[in-house]
Write a protein that holds these residues in place. Structure first.
Motif, mmCIF file in Angstrom:
data_model
loop_
_atom_site.group_PDB
_atom_site.id
_atom_site.type_symbol
_atom_site.label_atom_id
_atom_site.label_comp_id
_atom_site.label_asym_id
_atom_site.label_seq_id
_atom_site.Cartn_x
_atom_site.Cartn_y
_atom_site.Cartn_z
ATOM 1 N N PHE A 1 -54.349 8.412 -11.071
ATOM 2 C CA PHE A 1 -53.726 8.219 -12.368
ATOM 3 C C PHE A 1 -54.783 7.594 -13.272
ATOM 4 N N VAL A 2 -54.657 7.810 -14.590
ATOM 5 C CA VAL A 2 -55.682 7.336 -15.522
ATOM 6 C C VAL A 2 -55.048 6.493 -16.625
ATOM 7 N N TYR A 3 -55.641 5.306 -16.832
ATOM 8 C CA TYR A 3 -55.264 4.447 -17.969
ATOM 9 C C TYR A 3 -56.404 4.480 -18.973
ATOM 10 N N ILE A 4 -56.065 4.789 -20.233
ATOM 11 C CA ILE A 4 -57.056 4.808 -21.312
ATOM 12 C C ILE A 4 -56.540 3.912 -22.430
ATOM 13 N N GLY A 5 -57.304 2.893 -22.811
ATOM 14 C CA GLY A 5 -56.837 2.073 -23.916
ATOM 15 C C GLY A 5 -57.395 0.666 -23.917
ATOM 16 N N ARG A 6 -56.916 -0.095 -24.864
ATOM 17 C CA ARG A 6 -57.333 -1.480 -25.034
ATOM 18 C C ARG A 6 -56.784 -2.332 -23.887
ATOM 19 N N LEU A 7 -57.613 -3.231 -23.391
ATOM 20 C CA LEU A 7 -57.199 -4.125 -22.310
ATOM 21 C C LEU A 7 -56.667 -5.407 -22.931
ATOM 22 N N SER A 8 -55.382 -5.385 -23.296
ATOM 23 C CA SER A 8 -54.766 -6.519 -23.974
ATOM 24 C C SER A 8 -53.335 -6.690 -23.487
ATOM 25 N N GLU A 9 -52.767 -7.849 -23.789
ATOM 26 C CA GLU A 9 -51.455 -8.195 -23.245
ATOM 27 C C GLU A 9 -50.383 -7.192 -23.611
ATOM 28 N N GLU A 10 -50.326 -6.818 -24.900
ATOM 29 C CA GLU A 10 -49.234 -5.951 -25.349
ATOM 30 C C GLU A 10 -49.307 -4.546 -24.753
ATOM 31 N N LYS A 11 -50.491 -4.171 -24.252
ATOM 32 C CA LYS A 11 -50.637 -2.847 -23.637
ATOM 33 C C LYS A 11 -50.134 -2.813 -22.192
ATOM 34 N N GLY A 12 -49.796 -3.984 -21.654
ATOM 35 C CA GLY A 12 -49.183 -4.031 -20.323
ATOM 36 C C GLY A 12 -50.135 -3.811 -19.176
ATOM 37 N N ILE A 13 -51.431 -4.013 -19.403
ATOM 38 C CA ILE A 13 -52.408 -3.695 -18.364
ATOM 39 C C ILE A 13 -52.300 -4.618 -17.155
ATOM 40 N N LEU A 14 -52.091 -5.922 -17.345
ATOM 41 C CA LEU A 14 -52.038 -6.829 -16.193
ATOM 42 C C LEU A 14 -50.788 -6.626 -15.334
ATOM 43 N N PRO A 15 -49.575 -6.519 -15.929
ATOM 44 C CA PRO A 15 -48.408 -6.199 -15.097
ATOM 45 C C PRO A 15 -48.590 -4.894 -14.332
#
Length: 390
Positions: free
Chosen positions: A213-227
């Motif tokens: 699977f691929v995630y593309i985008g800003r690494l920030s809280e609102e983008k949900g990357i850590l959860p």
């Protein structure tokens, strides 16, 4: 048509800057286009810029000079925050030049701009006459000063009626339009037009096949990357991450200790497209209300399905088992179950969904079609303005 684009650049380029640039380049093929684009500064210069946010006479004079030199038929505003501010709109109105404004985010409704605070959707400001609770919570960069000054800037211009002088507001989805309709913004819905973003189709030079699977985008809280990553550690699925942002160090640390997670950092569009085209699906775990996530459009352009949060516009763009699947980004179990359900789909079912994604792109987000919509909006504004002058 002579079009003057006005856009305040952020210190770190983001989606809004990218969209503006792409639209401008497309317009330049058939129209005469000029750009006025100051940039937010750092340090003392940035502080002074921000202090002038409500009443930026310097920028207003510079824009007046640009208008006199260029003599536009129409002005298209993209971003005001924070080096520009809204004051110049009043001067442009006096000159009688039609204006439209693309609302790339929700800053006119809430100082947060994302309707997001402390890990959750934050809607209090939408129906407030003045966003006192947002100020109390420091929703903008955890700063009382920034939250208050941004709130004050837009409040006084709403009171002054500045935004009434915009001939047309362009929102990216019906979802965004509904948010403005239920808010205290106070502008008639007849002044709103819906026009999505587009993405350039990039020819894949080398498909890199994988079950990732691929995630593309800003690494920030609102983008949900850590959860997303904390849930992902409990699976065996492969994940590729492309992007940078304030949470980059945390992402790198998790990836370093997780054999099924690979962090690629910033890569050019060609490299990302090669990986995306060969993946099983893109994943968009946003916790905030997105306006029009480019990651979804880029996936659809390459016939790649999307697994996304069941929040906001994503529920309109991603239709379960038609263009992907949805999950609750606040529940690890929901994500894990969705990943498993996707993996268990028959190959022919996944292929059908891929075809749907490509068809969705061609029907709604293809460059030529979207630009025709934009030109149509321009022509409506100019026609209406001519009638007003008569």
């Amino acid at each position: 048509m002579r079009i003057l684009i006005i856009h305040n650049q952020y210190q770190h380029l983001g989606g809004e800057d990218f969209v503006m640039k792409e639209e401008m380049e497309a317009l330049e093929k058939d129209h005469t286009v000029a750009l006025y684009s100051p940039k937010n500064k750092k340090g003392l210069a940035g502080y002074l810029q921000y202090l002038c946010y409500p009443m930026n006479w310097k920028e207003t004079k510079q824009i007046a000079k640009k208008i006199k030199e260029f003599q536009p038929d129409l002005i298209h505003i993209h971003n005001l925050h924070y080096g520009l501010g809204p004051l110049f709109i009043l001067h442009v109105k006096k000159l009688g030049i039609p204006m439209c404004m693309t609302l790339h985010n929700f800053r006119l409704l809430c100082p947060s701009a994302t309707l997001f605070y402390d890990g959750n959707i934050f809607l209090d400001s939408i129906t407030a006459q003045f966003p006192w609770r947002a100020i109390k919570l420091n929703v903008l960069e955890n700063s009382l000063l920034k939250t208050f000054w941004t709130s004050f800037t837009y409040w006084i211009h709403k009171k002054r009626g500045t935004f009434n002088y915009i001939d047309r507001f362009i929102v990216l989805s019906d979802f965004s339009k509904r948010l403005f309709e239920r808010s205290t913004f106070g502008i008639a819905m007849e002044k709103f037009s819906v026009k999505p973003n587009f993405v350039q189709e990039i020819k894949v030079s080398e498909i890199i096949p994988s079950e990732a699977f691929v995630y593309i985008g800003r690494l920030s809280e609102e983008k949900g990357i850590l959860p997303l990553l904390h849930a992902w550690k409990a699976t065996q699925h492969e994940l590729k991450i492309f992007g940078t942002g304030p949470l980059q160090k945390e992402v790198e640390l998790i990836a370093e200790h997780s054999p099924n997670i690979t962090y690629y950092g910033f890569q050019n569009k060609q490299v990302i497209s090669n990986h995306l085209a060969g993946s099983t699906a893109a994943i968009v775990p946003s916790l905030c209300y997105e306006s029009m996530p480019l990651a979804v459009l880029e996936a659809f352009a390459l016939a790649v399905p999307v697994l996304a949060s069941n929040i906001g516009i994503l529920t309109e763009m991603v239709v379960p088992l038609k263009t992907g699947m949805l999950f609750d980004p606040h529940q690890h179990s929901s994500l894990i179950q969705t990943l498993s359900a996707w993996k268990e789909l028959a190959p022919q079912e996944k292929e059908r969904i891929r075809e749907n994604c490509r068809a969705e792109f061609l029907e709604k987000y293809q460059k030529g079609m979207v630009m025709n919509q934009l030109i149509g909006i321009y022509e409506e504004i100019l026609s209406s303005s001519q009638h007003k002058k008569i």
